[in-house]
Write a protein that holds these residues in place. Structure first.
Motif, PDB file in Angstrom:
ATOM      1  N   ASP A  95      85.526   2.287 -45.581  1.00 22.58           N
ATOM      2  CA  ASP A  95      84.910   1.832 -44.325  1.00 22.58           C
ATOM      3  C   ASP A  95      85.077   0.335 -44.128  1.00 22.58           C
ATOM      4  O   ASP A  95      85.281  -0.137 -43.018  1.00 22.58           O
ATOM      5  CB  ASP A  95      83.421   2.181 -44.287  1.00 22.58           C
ATOM      6  CG  ASP A  95      83.178   3.672 -44.208  1.00 22.58           C
ATOM      7  OD1 ASP A  95      84.118   4.414 -43.855  1.00 22.58           O
ATOM      8  OD2 ASP A  95      82.051   4.087 -44.510  1.00 22.58           O
ATOM      9  N   TRP A  96      85.011  -0.419 -45.204  1.00 25.25           N
ATOM     10  CA  TRP A  96      85.123  -1.876 -45.121  1.00 25.25           C
ATOM     11  C   TRP A  96      86.528  -2.291 -44.679  1.00 25.25           C
ATOM     12  O   TRP A  96      86.701  -3.314 -44.032  1.00 25.25           O
ATOM     13  CB  TRP A  96      84.755  -2.513 -46.464  1.00 25.25           C
ATOM     14  CG  TRP A  96      85.563  -1.999 -47.621  1.00 25.25           C
ATOM     15  CD1 TRP A  96      85.378  -0.838 -48.301  1.00 25.25           C
ATOM     16  CD2 TRP A  96      86.688  -2.634 -48.218  1.00 25.25           C
ATOM     17  NE1 TRP A  96      86.314  -0.708 -49.294  1.00 25.25           N
ATOM     18  CE2 TRP A  96      87.136  -1.795 -49.263  1.00 25.25           C
ATOM     19  CE3 TRP A  96      87.351  -3.823 -47.980  1.00 25.25           C
ATOM     20  CZ2 TRP A  96      88.218  -2.120 -50.064  1.00 25.25           C
ATOM     21  CZ3 TRP A  96      88.430  -4.147 -48.786  1.00 25.25           C
ATOM     22  CH2 TRP A  96      88.847  -3.301 -49.805  1.00 25.25           C
TER      23      TRP A  96
ATOM     24  N   ARG B 280      86.779  -1.972 -40.924  1.00 25.97           N
ATOM     25  CA  ARG B 280      86.052  -3.074 -40.267  1.00 25.97           C
ATOM     26  C   ARG B 280      86.736  -4.424 -40.493  1.00 25.97           C
ATOM     27  O   ARG B 280      86.202  -5.462 -40.119  1.00 25.97           O
ATOM     28  CB  ARG B 280      84.616  -3.128 -40.775  1.00 25.97           C
ATOM     29  CG  ARG B 280      83.773  -1.933 -40.367  1.00 25.97           C
ATOM     30  CD  ARG B 280      82.311  -2.141 -40.720  1.00 25.97           C
ATOM     31  NE  ARG B 280      82.100  -2.416 -42.132  1.00 25.97           N
ATOM     32  CZ  ARG B 280      81.776  -1.512 -43.057  1.00 25.97           C
ATOM     33  NH1 ARG B 280      81.657  -0.247 -42.723  1.00 25.97           N
ATOM     34  NH2 ARG B 280      81.592  -1.864 -44.312  1.00 25.97           N
TER      35      ARG B 280
ATOM     36  N   GLU C 105      87.162  -6.076 -43.270  1.00 21.55           N
ATOM     37  CA  GLU C 105      86.420  -6.902 -44.216  1.00 21.55           C
ATOM     38  C   GLU C 105      87.227  -7.022 -45.505  1.00 21.55           C
ATOM     39  O   GLU C 105      88.111  -6.211 -45.792  1.00 21.55           O
ATOM     40  CB  GLU C 105      85.058  -6.285 -44.504  1.00 21.55           C
ATOM     41  CG  GLU C 105      84.154  -6.238 -43.293  1.00 21.55           C
ATOM     42  CD  GLU C 105      82.826  -5.577 -43.567  1.00 21.55           C
ATOM     43  OE1 GLU C 105      81.982  -5.634 -42.691  1.00 21.55           O
ATOM     44  OE2 GLU C 105      82.641  -4.982 -44.642  1.00 21.55           O
TER      45      GLU C 105
ATOM     46  N   CYS D 228      87.282  -7.597 -49.855  1.00 22.09           N
ATOM     47  CA  CYS D 228      86.542  -7.191 -51.046  1.00 22.09           C
ATOM     48  C   CYS D 228      86.862  -8.198 -52.144  1.00 22.09           C
ATOM     49  O   CYS D 228      88.015  -8.339 -52.539  1.00 22.09           O
ATOM     50  CB  CYS D 228      86.961  -5.786 -51.466  1.00 22.09           C
ATOM     51  SG  CYS D 228      86.235  -5.260 -53.020  1.00 22.09           S
TER      52      CYS D 228
END
Length: 53
Positions: free
Chosen positions: A6-7, A10, A12, A14
């Protein structure tokens, strides 16, 4: 949560941090492999390479 991706959807990042020898690179490669097998392109950059960019 990391494996689900999911990240990534979006946009994003890590960051995997910790002391030497606990498997940060192994974990990053494992996550990348799972996401590539799911059809998500990925790349892994070390902190050293990111700071030089």
């Amino acid at each position: 949560m990391l494996l689900k991706g999911d990240w990534i959807a979006r946009h994003e990042n890590c960051a995997i941090i910790g002391p030497t020898g606990i498997g940060k690179s192994w974990l990053a490669c494992a996550i990348g492999r799972i996401r590539c097998l799911a059809g998500t392109p990925c790349r892994r950059l070390s902190a050293r390479k990111r700071s030089a960019a």
